[in-house]
Scaffold this motif. Structure first.
Motif, PDB file in Angstrom:
ATOM      1  N   GLY A  73       0.818  -1.211   0.000  1.00  0.00           N
ATOM      2  CA  GLY A  73       0.000   0.000   0.000  1.00  0.00           C
ATOM      3  C   GLY A  73       0.851   1.260   0.000  1.00  0.00           C
TER       4      GLY A  73
ATOM      5  N   ASN B 247       3.421   1.651  -3.859  1.00  0.00           N
ATOM      6  CA  ASN B 247       2.878   1.675  -5.228  1.00  0.00           C
ATOM      7  C   ASN B 247       2.830   0.287  -5.872  1.00  0.00           C
ATOM      8  OD1 ASN B 247       1.695   2.868  -7.433  1.00  0.00           O
ATOM      9  ND2 ASN B 247       3.623   3.539  -8.363  1.00  0.00           N
TER      10      ASN B 247
ATOM     11  N   LEU C 177      -0.146  -1.619  -5.710  1.00  0.00           N
ATOM     12  CA  LEU C 177      -1.560  -1.910  -5.451  1.00  0.00           C
ATOM     13  C   LEU C 177      -2.106  -3.099  -6.244  1.00  0.00           C
ATOM     14  CD1 LEU C 177      -3.268  -0.288  -3.372  1.00  0.00           C
ATOM     15  CD2 LEU C 177      -4.621   0.467  -5.312  1.00  0.00           C
TER      16      LEU C 177
ATOM     17  N   LEU D 111      -2.904  -6.318  -4.558  1.00  0.00           N
ATOM     18  CA  LEU D 111      -4.151  -6.408  -3.792  1.00  0.00           C
ATOM     19  C   LEU D 111      -5.001  -7.587  -4.259  1.00  0.00           C
ATOM     20  CD1 LEU D 111      -6.575  -5.248  -2.094  1.00  0.00           C
ATOM     21  CD2 LEU D 111      -7.035  -3.716  -3.991  1.00  0.00           C
TER      22      LEU D 111
ATOM     23  N   LEU E 187      -4.500   4.677  -6.653  1.00  0.00           N
ATOM     24  CA  LEU E 187      -5.463   3.707  -6.130  1.00  0.00           C
ATOM     25  C   LEU E 187      -6.025   2.791  -7.220  1.00  0.00           C
ATOM     26  CD1 LEU E 187      -7.384   6.080  -3.680  1.00  0.00           C
ATOM     27  CD2 LEU E 187      -5.570   4.453  -3.130  1.00  0.00           C
TER      28      LEU E 187
ATOM     29  N   MET F 165      -5.719  -0.626  -9.212  1.00  0.00           N
ATOM     30  CA  MET F 165      -5.059  -1.934  -9.174  1.00  0.00           C
ATOM     31  C   MET F 165      -4.989  -2.581 -10.553  1.00  0.00           C
ATOM     32  SD  MET F 165      -7.974  -4.362  -7.424  1.00  0.00           S
ATOM     33  CE  MET F 165      -7.262  -5.918  -7.950  1.00  0.00           C
TER      34      MET F 165
ATOM     35  N   LEU G 232      -3.703  -3.037   4.082  1.00  0.00           N
ATOM     36  CA  LEU G 232      -3.336  -2.278   2.895  1.00  0.00           C
ATOM     37  C   LEU G 232      -3.611  -0.787   3.086  1.00  0.00           C
ATOM     38  CD1 LEU G 232      -2.713  -3.022  -0.392  1.00  0.00           C
ATOM     39  CD2 LEU G 232      -4.882  -1.827  -0.516  1.00  0.00           C
TER      40      LEU G 232
ATOM     41  N   ILE H  61      -1.322   2.928   2.855  1.00  0.00           N
ATOM     42  CA  ILE H  61      -1.613   4.139   2.075  1.00  0.00           C
ATOM     43  C   ILE H  61      -1.679   5.355   3.007  1.00  0.00           C
ATOM     44  CG2 ILE H  61      -3.218   5.223   0.436  1.00  0.00           C
ATOM     45  CD1 ILE H  61      -4.196   2.384  -0.287  1.00  0.00           C
TER      46      ILE H  61
ATOM     47  N   PHE I  12     -11.220  -0.030  -6.627  1.00  0.00           N
ATOM     48  CA  PHE I  12      -9.803   0.277  -6.822  1.00  0.00           C
ATOM     49  C   PHE I  12      -9.444   0.270  -8.323  1.00  0.00           C
ATOM     50  CE2 PHE I  12      -9.674  -1.025  -2.355  1.00  0.00           C
ATOM     51  CZ  PHE I  12      -8.864  -0.027  -1.816  1.00  0.00           C
TER      52      PHE I  12
END
Length: 539
Positions: free
Chosen positions: A70, A73, A75, A78, A218, A220, A284, A288, A536
């Motif tokens: 998170g 960078n 993402l 996830l 944000l 993914m 996660l 961020i 996301f």
């Protein structure tokens, strides 16, 4: 990093006192036979099964690494954390076959469905893989976390947690593991949830945080020409790895086999899938938040992996900080306990009992305890090696799963969906698959010394997501071709072990093992997963 104060230590002490109390209570219960020791007497309810699945999955390296993703960078990673729908596949698709067959281990199931050759390949490979990856990585990450949280040196932290976890796992067996994991899952969720809410309040809410990091951060889903995470191979490879990990790996499946019956086991997987939705928000998002505060100059850390511990020590009040620290310790201990017990089960049931089939039950339990002790010692010996491994290789260990998963996933999936797949096809696919996986790992390590125009360089340099996707297709074609070129399996190798051969009685038994509530909650979980994927997308 702020060190823990008196109130924090009181919280941690209470946690350990309760943990020791549960362990002692469990140890006093009988572990007179292998079913008691390795599968908790097959008498566990759905709540404990689900909590145990979740706690086994979330290790300290998982917590720290996901927050690091998170903050760093990454993402797209996830997608590996929103695999709640794959956990549902375990309960709805695979578990009925495992439960009906009465097996203790996944290699044992392969022997029932195919033959002893597949069992031996999977048993030996699983134990080696656990020791070299799961145990070593968990101990290493745990030592780092404990050292940072408690202000002690790495060796003391790593040795202390390994020995304490080893003691209750050796003495209490699977029952000690699943009941202590239930407590650990509750502590971890409460602690991390508190950090997420306090953190979001600190940054001024989600909108404010998104404005600071930018909407694209944000997202993914990366385009197909992205060098690291092209979206389609990411989706395919993560699903293949997910089915291997959640539906065929001893480490997770053993939890469902402890259930009283299929109904409790399936409900356990549904509850586990529900809990599996939480890491996105619990680990996660704090990563961020930590990045947001760093960009605003309110927080400082050097590596993304430091995001969670630094955020925790700076944001949480006294006492609550101790609770989250206890949660991180819990995550480490539950992962270690799970892998210790899974290793001893594989060794005792799949290797020792196979070589000495007339061994009395009590001696098998003692063998399992001895095997756990040996694995604990191997884990300790491995610590200095892990301590010297660079962060790059530590990250690299995570991608190894993408090379291990395709042959095992192909064998299990086709094994239960097609009665024509036979033992020869399964054995050749497993052996070929593991050779290819080993070759890929070696080529990836030495690719810089290879000819850039050569085939070997291409294989070693190919994006791991593309490699896993094509490798899985190769394994599927291989098992189908070999099976159809050799004789069909006998009736006893497929009856009630494939979808095409389930008896009418078993179909009726399966229908009464779930209700409309189970179906509704399962659908709800799938809808939430799709919702998270859409949320996301950087929009």
């Amino acid at each position: 990093m702020q060190l823990l104060d008196t109130f924090d230590w009181i919280t941690i002490s209470i946690y350990f006192a309760v943990l020791i109390g549960i362990a002692v209570w469990v140890i006093k219960k009988k572990n007179s036979n292998t079913e008691d020791y390795f599968l908790a007497g097959r008498n566990v309810g759905w709540f404990v099964v689900g909590a145990s699945i979740f706690a086994s999955n979330i290790g300290s390296e998982h917590v720290v690494g996901l927050a690091g993703a998170g903050a760093g960078n990454k993402l797209p990673m996830l997608i590996y954390e929103i695999q709640a729908w794959v956990v549902l596949i375990l309960g709805w698709v695979f578990l009925p076959f495992y439960a009906r067959s009465g097996v203790f281990t996944m290699p044992e199931f392969l022997e029932k469905r195919f033959d002893a050759r597949s069992r031996w390949v999977l048993s030996v490979f699983s134990i080696i893989a656990y020791v070299l990856t799961k145990i070593s990585v968990t101990i290493y990450a745990g030592g780092v976390v404990v050292a940072a949280l408690l202000g002690i040196d790495f060796w003391t932290g790593a040795l202390g947690t390994v020995i304490l976890t080893g003691i209750y796992t050796v003495l209490g067996g699977m029952r000690a593991v699943v009941y202590t994991e239930t407590l650990q899952a509750i502590i971890l969720v409460i602690g991390a949830a508190a950090l997420t809410f306090i953190g979001l309040d600190k940054v001024g809410g989600w909108e404010s945080m998104a404005d600071t990091v930018g909407p694209e951060y944000l997202n993914m889903w990366r385009p197909m020409n992205d060098p690291n995470f092209p979206w389609l191979p990411l989706l395919i490879a993560s699903t293949i790895t997910g089915i291997w990990y959640w539906c065929t790996d001893q480490y997770i499946v053993q939890r469902t086999l402890t259930a009283k019956n299929i109904k409790e086991g399936r409900r356990g997987t549904i509850f586990g899938a529900l809990l599996k939705l939480l890491p996105v928000f619990l680990f996660l998002v704090p990563g961020i938040i930590a990045l947001t505060l760093k960009m605003r100059g309110e927080l400082n850390w050097d590596s993304p992996d430091e995001a969670f511990p630094v955020l925790m020590s700076n944001l949480l009040p006294s006492g609550l900080r101790g609770l989250v620290a206890a949660g991180l310790l819990a995550a480490l201990m539950s992962s270690l306990a799970s892998v210790f017990n899974s290793c001893s089960t594989l060794f005792t049931v799949d290797i020792y009992k196979k070589l000495r089939p007339n061994t009395p039950e009590k001696k098998l339990v003692r063998t399992g305890q001895f095997a756990t002790g040996i694995i604990v010692i191997i884990g300790i010996i491995w610590i200095p090696i892990m301590a010297n491994i660079s962060g790059v290789l530590y990250e690299y260990l995570q991608s190894v799963q993408s090379y291990i998963a395709p042959p095992i996933t192909a064998v299990f999936l086709l094994g239960i969906f097609s009665k024509r797949i036979n033992a020869t096809g399964a054995f050749i696919t497993l052996v070929t698959g593991l050779i290819v996986a080993a070759l890929r790992i070696v080529l990836e390590l030495i690719k810089e010394s290879l000819n850039p125009d050569g085939v070997l360089y291409y294989i070693g340099h190919m994006n791991f997501l593309y490699f896993a996707s094509w490798f899985f297709l190769f394994c599927v074609i291989l098992i189908v071709v070999v099976s159809f070129l050799s004789p069909a399996p006998s009736k006893e190798k497929v009856e009630n072990l494939t979808y095409q051969t389930i008896t009418e009685e078993e179909k009726r038994n399966n229908k009464v093992s779930y209700s409309w509530i189970d179906i509704l909650v399962s659908i709800l979980i799938i809808v939430i997963v799709i919702g998270v994927m859409m949320f996301f997308n950087g929009a």
